[in-house]
Design an enzyme around this catalytic site. Structure first.
Site, PDB file in Angstrom:
ATOM      1  N   HIS A   1       5.190 -20.549 -52.938  1.00 55.25           N
ATOM      2  CA  HIS A   1       5.226 -20.411 -51.472  1.00 55.25           C
ATOM      3  C   HIS A   1       5.302 -21.770 -50.799  1.00 55.25           C
ATOM      4  O   HIS A   1       4.324 -22.519 -50.774  1.00 55.25           O
ATOM      5  CB  HIS A   1       3.985 -19.659 -50.982  1.00 55.25           C
ATOM      6  CG  HIS A   1       4.076 -19.278 -49.543  1.00 55.25           C
ATOM      7  ND1 HIS A   1       4.211 -17.985 -49.115  1.00 55.25           N
ATOM      8  CD2 HIS A   1       4.082 -20.027 -48.414  1.00 55.25           C
ATOM      9  CE1 HIS A   1       4.283 -17.961 -47.789  1.00 55.25           C
ATOM     10  NE2 HIS A   1       4.200 -19.203 -47.336  1.00 55.25           N
TER      11      HIS A   1
ATOM     12  N   HIS B   1       7.560 -24.190 -47.509  1.00 55.04           N
ATOM     13  CA  HIS B   1       8.483 -24.242 -46.357  1.00 55.04           C
ATOM     14  C   HIS B   1       9.223 -25.568 -46.410  1.00 55.04           C
ATOM     15  O   HIS B   1       8.734 -26.585 -45.924  1.00 55.04           O
ATOM     16  CB  HIS B   1       7.717 -24.104 -45.032  1.00 55.04           C
ATOM     17  CG  HIS B   1       7.080 -22.767 -44.877  1.00 55.04           C
ATOM     18  ND1 HIS B   1       7.667 -21.740 -44.172  1.00 55.04           N
ATOM     19  CD2 HIS B   1       5.919 -22.266 -45.377  1.00 55.04           C
ATOM     20  CE1 HIS B   1       6.885 -20.668 -44.236  1.00 55.04           C
ATOM     21  NE2 HIS B   1       5.825 -20.966 -44.964  1.00 55.04           N
TER      22      HIS B   1
ATOM     23  N   GLN C   1      10.668 -16.312 -38.766  1.00 49.13           N
ATOM     24  CA  GLN C   1       9.456 -16.960 -38.237  1.00 49.13           C
ATOM     25  C   GLN C   1       9.007 -16.382 -36.885  1.00 49.13           C
ATOM     26  O   GLN C   1       7.827 -16.231 -36.627  1.00 49.13           O
ATOM     27  CB  GLN C   1       9.706 -18.469 -38.098  1.00 49.13           C
ATOM     28  CG  GLN C   1       8.610 -19.263 -37.392  1.00 49.13           C
ATOM     29  CD  GLN C   1       7.400 -19.507 -38.263  1.00 49.13           C
ATOM     30  OE1 GLN C   1       7.421 -20.355 -39.150  1.00 49.13           O
ATOM     31  NE2 GLN C   1       6.327 -18.750 -38.028  1.00 49.13           N
TER      32      GLN C   1
ATOM     33  N   HIS D   1       5.090 -13.120 -45.442  1.00 51.42           N
ATOM     34  CA  HIS D   1       3.867 -13.607 -44.830  1.00 51.42           C
ATOM     35  C   HIS D   1       3.163 -12.362 -44.313  1.00 51.42           C
ATOM     36  O   HIS D   1       3.752 -11.597 -43.549  1.00 51.42           O
ATOM     37  CB  HIS D   1       4.189 -14.533 -43.671  1.00 51.42           C
ATOM     38  CG  HIS D   1       4.649 -15.894 -44.084  1.00 51.42           C
ATOM     39  ND1 HIS D   1       5.808 -16.101 -44.756  1.00 51.42           N
ATOM     40  CD2 HIS D   1       4.071 -17.116 -43.909  1.00 51.42           C
ATOM     41  CE1 HIS D   1       5.944 -17.399 -44.993  1.00 51.42           C
ATOM     42  NE2 HIS D   1       4.908 -18.040 -44.494  1.00 51.42           N
TER      43      HIS D   1
ATOM     44  N   GLU E   1      -1.704 -13.017 -42.013  1.00 55.13           N
ATOM     45  CA  GLU E   1      -2.231 -14.390 -42.004  1.00 55.13           C
ATOM     46  C   GLU E   1      -3.020 -14.576 -40.720  1.00 55.13           C
ATOM     47  O   GLU E   1      -2.573 -15.202 -39.761  1.00 55.13           O
ATOM     48  CB  GLU E   1      -1.096 -15.423 -42.110  1.00 55.13           C
ATOM     49  CG  GLU E   1      -1.660 -16.827 -42.326  1.00 55.13           C
ATOM     50  CD  GLU E   1      -0.598 -17.912 -42.426  1.00 55.13           C
ATOM     51  OE1 GLU E   1       0.592 -17.611 -42.236  1.00 55.13           O
ATOM     52  OE2 GLU E   1      -0.976 -19.071 -42.677  1.00 55.13           O
TER      53      GLU E   1
ATOM     54  N   ASP F   1       2.535 -24.211 -49.722  1.00 51.36           N
ATOM     55  CA  ASP F   1       2.865 -23.768 -48.362  1.00 51.36           C
ATOM     56  C   ASP F   1       3.479 -24.895 -47.515  1.00 51.36           C
ATOM     57  O   ASP F   1       4.607 -24.769 -47.068  1.00 51.36           O
ATOM     58  CB  ASP F   1       1.630 -23.185 -47.658  1.00 51.36           C
ATOM     59  CG  ASP F   1       1.972 -22.293 -46.469  1.00 51.36           C
ATOM     60  OD1 ASP F   1       3.167 -22.000 -46.250  1.00 51.36           O
ATOM     61  OD2 ASP F   1       1.050 -21.862 -45.769  1.00 51.36           O
TER      62      ASP F   1
ATOM     63  N   TRP G   1       2.011 -27.629 -39.580  1.00 56.57           N
ATOM     64  CA  TRP G   1       0.817 -26.876 -39.938  1.00 56.57           C
ATOM     65  C   TRP G   1      -0.161 -27.676 -40.797  1.00 56.57           C
ATOM     66  O   TRP G   1      -1.322 -27.319 -40.904  1.00 56.57           O
ATOM     67  CB  TRP G   1       1.218 -25.597 -40.702  1.00 56.57           C
ATOM     68  CG  TRP G   1       1.995 -24.657 -39.858  1.00 56.57           C
ATOM     69  CD1 TRP G   1       1.489 -23.692 -39.033  1.00 56.57           C
ATOM     70  CD2 TRP G   1       3.428 -24.587 -39.720  1.00 56.57           C
ATOM     71  NE1 TRP G   1       2.517 -23.041 -38.407  1.00 56.57           N
ATOM     72  CE2 TRP G   1       3.705 -23.554 -38.797  1.00 56.57           C
ATOM     73  CE3 TRP G   1       4.486 -25.284 -40.287  1.00 56.57           C
ATOM     74  CZ2 TRP G   1       5.007 -23.207 -38.424  1.00 56.57           C
ATOM     75  CZ3 TRP G   1       5.786 -24.946 -39.912  1.00 56.57           C
ATOM     76  CH2 TRP G   1       6.031 -23.916 -38.987  1.00 56.57           C
TER      77      TRP G   1
END
Ligand code: FE2
Length: 424
Positions: free
Chosen positions: A57, A59, A152, A210, A213, A309, A315
């Protein structure tokens, strides 16, 4: 004459003094004490040789963008999404490609040779999709990059969300993503799970969403994901990522939920580095940890992986492509301190994510790809403790990265001249 022979290796299952013979990019033999002529011979000296790390996982479209155009002040998921929204209009194909390639360099140096990356499909231009498809081709000789079409801004909430996602799949994105907890209502979230699982079933794709979350104990999209998986016969092909609401759920409800997830053979990805920082932001004290119920899910027979992630993005302000760092955090947050628990944490960054990605030829066994990592540790538990140096990384039998062992020189009367942090 072999292409490569590794001798005196310890394997993750505990076998020692093992030789790994490589021919034509594949492992020809794994035998105790084998000696044979080879173009390259490496004496592992009793250290651990593992199959490569796998990140289930990530991005890659946002990585290494930290601070652009500003940093995340609240530290929450929602400010991160808003910040990414500010950054998106300034993105260019070349900038995404350059940042992703730089990240893949770090990954290879860390022995991380397979990454499943979500790629934002929200904007009709599909700029991040085209950039990461380009990256996928460019890194293919040394890293398997699997892409997930990730809406997203919500597949139903954002105008054109579903069409954009379908176009991304047509361009060659591998996996169907989703973000049900970001849709406008719980009902719309459930509807998005249904639509996306049906789309995956129609097109023969895997799913990785996702899911839940949040810290909301009533966010229950994983229940719908498990239901749609078994309804459509997608067993073993669907992954729920994050699942942080499970941390806050009522125990009675979870006692029903986990068997339903096991029945669907749902994959699970926890992202301990991210969710220990993003979750619990509305709490005072005690603060919730925000990681899904990893040991309980493993005990129920589900395949659970730890993902990285984010690295240096809207983030998360840390990270360096080190899956042992993710395992180290997962071990602590999940209190997985038994010998078996610590070994499961190593599996959660190697064999478990390899299964979720459906990697072919993964492992240290005859016939597998000759992809492996020589670690400066004598076993998986020590590898996690030390976030062990990757002394050597091989892809298809060819060395692609090397690092020196960390050794500190000491100037202490009556003590050794150096320390290398291993227990030997
Ligand atoms: Fe994510």
């Amino acid at each position: 004459m072999l292409d490569l022979l590794i001798t005196h290796a310890t394997l993750p299952d505990g076998r020692q003094n093992m030789s790994i013979a490589v021919q034509g990019g594949r492992i020809a033999e794994v035998t105790e004490g084998l000696q044979a002529p080879a173009h390259e011979t490496v004496d592992a000296g009793g250290l651990l040789v593992s199959p490569p790390f796998v990140d289930a996982h990530f991005h890659m479209d946002s990585t290494l963008s930290y601070g652009q155009p500003r940093v995340n002040e609240s530290g929450t998921l929602l400010e991160g999404i808003a910040l990414w929204g500010e950054l998106k209009p300034t993105l260019t194909h070349d900038a995404i490609v350059q940042r992703a390639l730089q990240y893949c360099d770090m990954a290879v140096a860390r022995g991380l040779l397979a990454v499943r990356s979500h790629v934002d499909t929200s904007h009709p231009s599909l700029l991040p999709v085209e950039a990461l498809l380009d990256v996928k081709l460019r890194v293919a000789p040394y890293l398997d990059l699997q892409l997930v079409a990730f809406p997203q801004d919500g597949v139903l909430r954002a105008p054109g969300g579903l069409d954009n996602l379908k176009r991304a799949l047509e361009l060659g994105v591998d996996v169907v993503g989703g973000i049900p907890h970001f849709e406008r209502t719980m009902a719309q979230g459930a509807e998005s799970v249904k639509i996306l699982c049906e789309l995956a079933a129609e097109r023969g794709k895997r799913v990785d969403m996702h899911c839940d979350e949040s810290d909301d104990p009533h966010s229950r999209h994983v229940e719908t994901l498990a239901y749609e998986t078994q309804r459509l016969g997608l067993h073993g092909r669907v992954t729920g990522s994050h699942l942080t609401s499970m941390h806050s759920m009522d125990n009675y409800y979870v006692s029903k939920l986990i068997p339903l997830m096991a029945e669907a053979d749902l994959g699970v990805v926890a992202n301990p580095l991210i969710n220990i920082t993003l979750q619990g932001r509305h709490d005072t004290y005690p603060k919730r940890r925000g990681m899904t119920r990893v040991p309980e899910l493993m005990a129920a027979g589900l395949t659970v992986a730890f993902g990285h992630d984010c690295v240096l993005d809207p983030w998360y302000s840390g990270g360096s492509a080190d899956m042992l760092e993710a395992a180290h955090m997962g071990l602590h947050v999940g209190q997985m301190t038994s010998q078996a628990g610590m070994r499961q944490c190593f599996d959660a960054v190697t064999v478990n994510p390899a299964r979720l990605l459906g990697l072919e030829g993964y492992g240290i066994a005859p016939g597998c790809h000759a992809d492996f990592v020589l670690l400066h540790a004598s076993n998986p538990v020590e590898a996690i403790r030390l976030r062990a140096a990757r002394l050597g990384v091989w892809r298809r039998g060819r060395r692609v990265a090397s690092s020196p062992a960390p050794v500190a020189q000491l100037q202490l009367p009556g003590r050794p001249e150096s320390v290398n942090f291993t227990s030997n």
